[in-house]
Design an enzyme around this catalytic site. Structure first.
Site, PDB file in Angstrom:
ATOM      1  N   GLY A  82       0.843  -1.184   0.000  1.00 17.91           N
ATOM      2  CA  GLY A  82       0.000   0.000   0.000  1.00 17.91           C
ATOM      3  C   GLY A  82       0.878   1.234   0.000  1.00 17.91           C
ATOM      4  N   GLN A 130      -4.498  -7.929  -4.778  1.00 16.27           N
ATOM      5  CA  GLN A 130      -4.562  -8.254  -3.345  1.00 16.27           C
ATOM      6  C   GLN A 130      -5.707  -7.490  -2.695  1.00 16.27           C
ATOM      7  OE1 GLN A 130      -3.051  -5.840  -0.655  1.00 16.27           O
ATOM      8  NE2 GLN A 130      -4.483  -7.022   0.612  1.00 16.27           N
ATOM      9  N   TYR A 132      -8.300  -6.771   0.691  1.00 16.60           N
ATOM     10  CA  TYR A 132      -8.620  -6.895   2.120  1.00 16.60           C
ATOM     11  C   TYR A 132     -10.137  -7.002   2.206  1.00 16.60           C
ATOM     12  CZ  TYR A 132      -3.981  -5.163   3.512  1.00 16.60           C
ATOM     13  OH  TYR A 132      -2.631  -5.004   3.721  1.00 16.60           O
ATOM     14  N   LYS A 254      -3.126 -14.793   1.819  1.00 13.58           N
ATOM     15  CA  LYS A 254      -1.821 -14.284   2.269  1.00 13.58           C
ATOM     16  C   LYS A 254      -1.877 -13.916   3.753  1.00 13.58           C
ATOM     17  CE  LYS A 254       1.418 -10.450   1.411  1.00 13.58           C
ATOM     18  NZ  LYS A 254       1.174  -9.435   2.435  1.00 13.58           N
ATOM     19  N   HIS A 278       3.653 -10.248   7.053  1.00 14.46           N
ATOM     20  CA  HIS A 278       3.494  -8.875   6.579  1.00 14.46           C
ATOM     21  C   HIS A 278       4.832  -8.122   6.697  1.00 14.46           C
ATOM     22  CE1 HIS A 278      -0.416  -6.740   5.635  1.00 14.46           C
ATOM     23  NE2 HIS A 278       0.408  -5.715   5.536  1.00 14.46           N
TER      24      HIS A 278
HETATM   25  C1  LIG Z   1       5.289  -0.306   2.752  1.00 16.14           C
HETATM   26  C2  LIG Z   1       4.572  -1.610   2.842  1.00 16.14           C
HETATM   27  C3  LIG Z   1       3.221  -1.656   2.576  1.00 16.14           C
HETATM   28  C4  LIG Z   1       2.549  -2.883   2.629  1.00 16.14           C
HETATM   29  N1  LIG Z   1       1.231  -2.945   2.274  1.00 16.14           N
HETATM   30  C5  LIG Z   1       0.622  -4.144   2.174  1.00 16.14           C
HETATM   31  C6  LIG Z   1      -0.692  -4.252   1.647  1.00 16.14           C
HETATM   32  O1  LIG Z   1      -1.311  -3.254   1.284  1.00 16.14           O
HETATM   33  N2  LIG Z   1      -1.230  -5.487   1.561  1.00 16.14           N
HETATM   34  C7  LIG Z   1      -0.569  -6.622   1.954  1.00 16.14           C
HETATM   35  O2  LIG Z   1      -1.107  -7.724   1.840  1.00 16.14           O
HETATM   36  N3  LIG Z   1       0.677  -6.544   2.443  1.00 16.14           N
HETATM   37  C8  LIG Z   1       1.287  -5.340   2.542  1.00 16.14           C
HETATM   38  N4  LIG Z   1       2.569  -5.269   2.979  1.00 16.14           N
HETATM   39  C9  LIG Z   1       3.286  -6.506   3.298  1.00 16.14           C
HETATM   40  C10 LIG Z   1       3.952  -7.038   2.041  1.00 16.14           C
HETATM   41  O3  LIG Z   1       3.014  -7.477   1.110  1.00 16.14           O
HETATM   42  C11 LIG Z   1       4.881  -8.219   2.331  1.00 16.14           C
HETATM   43  O4  LIG Z   1       4.191  -9.190   3.071  1.00 16.14           O
HETATM   44  C12 LIG Z   1       6.138  -7.801   3.078  1.00 16.14           C
HETATM   45  O5  LIG Z   1       6.587  -6.539   2.653  1.00 16.14           O
HETATM   46  C13 LIG Z   1       7.204  -8.825   2.823  1.00 16.14           C
HETATM   47  O6  LIG Z   1       8.321  -8.580   3.576  1.00 16.14           O
HETATM   48  P1  LIG Z   1       9.641  -7.845   3.024  1.00 16.14           P
HETATM   49  O7  LIG Z   1       9.257  -6.413   2.815  1.00 16.14           O
HETATM   50  O8  LIG Z   1      10.563  -8.033   4.153  1.00 16.14           O
HETATM   51  O9  LIG Z   1      10.061  -8.517   1.756  1.00 16.14           O
HETATM   52  C14 LIG Z   1       3.252  -4.054   2.975  1.00 16.14           C
HETATM   53  C15 LIG Z   1       4.613  -3.990   3.246  1.00 16.14           C
HETATM   54  C16 LIG Z   1       5.277  -2.784   3.172  1.00 16.14           C
HETATM   55  C17 LIG Z   1       6.755  -2.766   3.436  1.00 16.14           C
END
Ligand SMILES: Cc1cc2nc3c(=O)[nH]c(=O)nc-3n(C[C@H](O)[C@H](O)[C@H](O)COP(=O)(O)O)c2cc1C
Length: 382
Positions: A82, A130, A132, A254, A278
């Site tokens: 996001g 993706q 929610y 997820k 996450h």
């Molecule tokens: C800035 C940011 C925003 C994120 N927003 C979402 C999101 O909107 N939906 C979601 O399922 N996961 C979200 N995540 C989690 C990521 O999809 C993912 O699970 C995570 O970043 C993986 O870990 P890594 O950044 O260490 O590779 C977000 C992660 C970050 C860093």
């Protein structure tokens, strides 16, 4: 930009930190609570040693992976994030373009700052959406309809936000959308000229996919509103089953971290799961995903595709994930660090770094094709 100065994701992270305003960098980089889970994710990977194996012909190595009928060119995709365009201007579009050009999946977040329709146009065969489950059902089912109409084939339901987590960096920074323009924030943005200029050109990021459902919300409340649209304390198997039944494409869940949730995912008809904490942003005391992986693979029927993200920072991590039973991996922050450090070329640079290391590691452990990896490639100190 001199790409030859960077050899690791950590180096890109340091450079990105210098070029992204602090509020946005902390939002990207930070996690829940004391950020133990972020460290645990890394430690989990570091704690695994691979078994070097030679005397085998590994001349032609292969990293292609077939997922849900599509052959991808690399064993890694881009996790949904996001507010990506706030972290680096135009990030969603740049990453979607990269996904198409390099034939990897791009997961667009429901609270992304580009719309489903825009991103599906850029990468029609590589965008997964993706979702929610927001407070009101009609939003969820309307999003599913829009994803379908945009031609998206894979729907990913994220289930790990029953409540917004406590992210101390964001609280300390008083992080809101749009930014509160305090003198400190203005000074900080002035020191990040490329980010400021590109944001000026591209416009202040908005929750483009969610905008139709946010009509009654004033601008200053937009971050809170978006969080409300993400949070789903009422998620249960019945509701997920209704989502599943309204989607005729591939359905992935997820945020799975246990064998019990894996069984539930199978009961509701998921085709795949992404083991994820996450990126350490939800439960600070959660296990690392690489450590949770083997028991989840054990609980999963062979038809369930088990994928993983959270803490992947290099090609070797991906090898360890596959050797521990994963069928695919994703990473989020790494791509954003690349963009922040090197602008648009940084995203592809990250992918090149990762793919190159996967290839070299395969050679060292005597494995020709990444899909052949199994626990025999892990060094067991018996
Ligand atoms: C800035 C940011 C925003 C994120 N927003 C979402 C999101 O909107 N939906 C979601 O399922 N996961 C979200 N995540 C989690 C990521 O999809 C993912 O699970 C995570 O970043 C993986 O870990 P890594 O950044 O260490 O590779 C977000 C992660 C970050 C860093």
């Amino acid at each position: 930009m001199n790409l030859n100065k960077y050899f690791t994701i950590d180096e890109l992270r340091s450079q990105a930190k210098k070029r992204i305003p602090k509020l946005a960098f902390d939002y990207l980089d930070g996690g829940a609570g004391t950020e133990e889970n972020i460290h645990r994710n890394r430690f989990g990977f570091k704690n695994i040693t691979l078994q070097p194996e030679y005397l085998r012909d590994v001349t032609n190595r292969n990293q292609k992976v077939t997922l849900f009928g599509h052959v991808y060119d690399a064993p890694v995709g881009i996790s949904p994030m996001g507010l990506a365009n706030l972290i680096w201007p135009n990030a969603d579009k740049i990453l979607a373009k990269l996904a198409k050009e390099r034939n990897i999946p791009y997961l667009l977040s429901a609270v992304g700052t580009s719309s489903i329709e825009e991103i599906a146009k850029i990468a029609p065969d590589h965008t997964w959406f993706q979702l929610y489950i927001p407070g009101e059902d009609y939003i969820c089912f309307d999003l599913i309809k829009r994803a379908k109409e945009s031609g998206i084939k894979v729907l990913v339901l994220t289930v790990d936000i029953p409540e917004p987590s406590i992210r101390l960096r964001d609280l300390r920074n008083n992080f809101t959308i749009p930014f509160k323009m305090t003198p400190k924030v203005i000074m900080d943005i002035m020191r990040k000229p490329r980010w400021a200029l590109d944001t000026l050109i591209n416009g202040v990021p908005q929750f483009k996919t969610m905008m139709p459902y946010m009509k009654n919300i004033t601008k200053n409340q937009s971050l809170n509103a978006a969080q409300v649209l993400q949070v789903s304390a009422r998620l249960n198997e019945d509701l997920i089953k209704r989502v599943r039944d309204s989607w005729d494409g591939t359905f992935v869940i997820k945020g799975i971290l246990s064998p019990k949730s894996t069984k539930a995912a199978m009961r509701v008809g998921a085709d795949g799961i992404i083991i994820s904490n996450h990126g350490g942003r939800q439960l600070d005391s959660a296990p690392s995903t690489i450590e949770a992986l083997p028991q989840i693979v054990n609980a999963a029927d062979p038809e369930l595709t088990v994928m993983l993200d959270s803490g992947v920072r290099c090609g070797t991590d991906i090898i360890k994930a596959f050797a521990s039973g994963a069928s695919f991996t994703f990473t989020g922050r790494t791509f954003m660090y690349g963009l922040g450090a090197l602008n648009e070329p940084g995203a592809e640079f990250v992918l090149d770094l990762i793919v190159n290391e996967v290839d070299k590691t395969l050679a060292q452990i005597g494995c020709k094709h990444i899909v052949e990896l199994n626990s025999e490639y892990i060094w067991h100190n018996k």
